[in-house]
Design a protein around this motif. Sequence first.
Motif, short mmCIF file in Angstrom:
data_model
loop_
_atom_site.label_atom_id
_atom_site.label_comp_id
_atom_site.label_asym_id
_atom_site.label_seq_id
_atom_site.Cartn_x
_atom_site.Cartn_y
_atom_site.Cartn_z
N ASN A 166 -123.88 26.43 15.81
CA ASN A 166 -123.20 25.15 15.96
C ASN A 166 -121.75 25.38 16.39
N LEU A 167 -121.28 24.51 17.27
CA LEU A 167 -119.87 24.48 17.63
C LEU A 167 -119.24 23.40 16.77
N ASN A 168 -118.43 23.80 15.81
CA ASN A 168 -117.87 22.85 14.84
C ASN A 168 -116.39 22.62 15.08
N VAL A 169 -115.98 21.35 14.98
CA VAL A 169 -114.56 21.01 15.05
C VAL A 169 -113.96 21.33 13.69
N LYS A 170 -112.97 22.20 13.69
CA LYS A 170 -112.34 22.64 12.45
C LYS A 170 -111.00 21.94 12.19
N ARG A 171 -110.39 21.43 13.25
CA ARG A 171 -109.07 20.79 13.10
C ARG A 171 -108.88 19.76 14.19
N TRP A 172 -108.30 18.62 13.82
CA TRP A 172 -107.95 17.54 14.74
C TRP A 172 -106.43 17.46 14.81
N GLU A 173 -105.88 17.40 16.04
CA GLU A 173 -104.43 17.28 16.22
C GLU A 173 -104.14 16.30 17.35
N ILE A 174 -102.91 15.84 17.39
CA ILE A 174 -102.46 14.96 18.47
C ILE A 174 -102.35 15.76 19.75
N SER A 175 -102.86 15.21 20.84
CA SER A 175 -102.83 15.87 22.14
C SER A 175 -101.40 16.15 22.57
N LYS A 176 -101.22 17.29 23.20
CA LYS A 176 -99.92 17.64 23.77
C LYS A 176 -99.76 17.01 25.16
N PHE A 177 -100.86 16.40 25.66
CA PHE A 177 -100.87 15.78 26.98
C PHE A 177 -101.48 14.39 26.86
N PRO A 178 -100.68 13.40 26.41
CA PRO A 178 -101.23 12.07 26.14
C PRO A 178 -101.62 11.26 27.39
N GLU A 179 -101.10 11.65 28.54
CA GLU A 179 -101.45 10.93 29.78
C GLU A 179 -102.75 11.49 30.33
N VAL A 180 -103.83 10.80 30.10
CA VAL A 180 -105.15 11.28 30.50
C VAL A 180 -105.41 10.97 31.98
N GLN A 181 -105.70 12.02 32.74
CA GLN A 181 -106.08 11.89 34.14
C GLN A 181 -107.49 12.46 34.36
N HIS A 182 -108.21 12.65 33.26
CA HIS A 182 -109.57 13.20 33.30
C HIS A 182 -110.44 12.34 34.20
N LYS A 183 -111.26 12.98 35.02
CA LYS A 183 -112.19 12.28 35.90
C LYS A 183 -113.55 12.23 35.22
N PHE A 184 -113.94 11.02 34.79
CA PHE A 184 -115.22 10.82 34.12
C PHE A 184 -116.31 10.61 35.15
N LYS A 185 -117.50 11.02 34.79
CA LYS A 185 -118.66 10.66 35.60
C LYS A 185 -118.91 9.19 35.34
N GLU A 186 -119.34 8.46 36.35
CA GLU A 186 -119.57 7.03 36.19
C GLU A 186 -120.69 6.80 35.18
N SER A 187 -120.46 5.88 34.27
CA SER A 187 -121.46 5.58 33.24
C SER A 187 -121.66 4.07 33.15
N SER A 188 -122.67 3.67 32.42
CA SER A 188 -122.96 2.24 32.27
C SER A 188 -121.82 1.53 31.53
N LYS A 189 -121.11 2.24 30.64
CA LYS A 189 -120.01 1.60 29.91
C LYS A 189 -118.88 1.25 30.88
N GLU A 190 -118.63 2.15 31.85
CA GLU A 190 -117.55 1.91 32.81
C GLU A 190 -117.92 0.82 33.81
N THR A 191 -119.18 0.74 34.17
CA THR A 191 -119.58 -0.26 35.16
C THR A 191 -119.89 -1.60 34.52
N GLY A 192 -119.99 -1.61 33.19
CA GLY A 192 -120.28 -2.85 32.48
C GLY A 192 -121.76 -3.20 32.48
N SER A 193 -122.59 -2.32 33.00
CA SER A 193 -124.02 -2.58 33.09
C SER A 193 -124.76 -1.93 31.94
N THR A 194 -125.80 -2.58 31.47
CA THR A 194 -126.67 -1.98 30.47
C THR A 194 -127.94 -1.46 31.11
N ASP A 195 -128.06 -1.61 32.41
CA ASP A 195 -129.23 -1.15 33.15
C ASP A 195 -129.06 0.33 33.49
#
Length: 173
Positions: free
Chosen positions: A126-155
């Motif tokens: 198992n890959l376990n999260v051992k510690r949670w901290e505040i990001s040192k880079f709060p401005e997220v520019q991550h490129k997500f793959k398109e998902s139904s949540k982003e398009t607003g569709s449940t199809d």
Amino acid sequence: MAGFDLDFSEIKDMNVTDGKYEAVINSVAEDATKGGTQFINLDLIIRNDLKGQKFGNAHIFTRIFKSKETSKYPIGMIMAVAKAAGMKDKSHFDSLEDYFQKLWHRPVLVTVKNEESEYSGKKYENLNVKRWEISKFPEVQHKFKESSKETGSTDPFANGGQSIDIPDDSLPF
């Protein structure tokens, strides 16, 4: 159609190694084990917008289980995730679902460790999260793959699929 050649040097190792990773919360939902034990399931994605960070786009799954004694989620873990996600102290949430929605796509810094566990005689990695901290880079520019949540569709077929008409007389039933 043109062919292709195998080149195993192109294989990317997606087995996340122990360490600290800047991630973004991809999804949060309540779920239960086959035995009925409830938990909060968090899906984190290692950010792809930060140069030099290995394993970009790899998922880290972690769970927060309800206490067997109290049948409640450990409040300390709920607060630790919220704090790491940059939420303001004393924020109010109308429900657990409201809390989940406000965590969506927030950056976090997590320390993870690969650990072996045993359950019912079987061993698991198992890959376990051992510690949670505040990001040192709060401005997220991550490129997500398109998902139904982003398009607003449940199809599940709505992403790029085109509908086709099949006349009744061409169906075998």
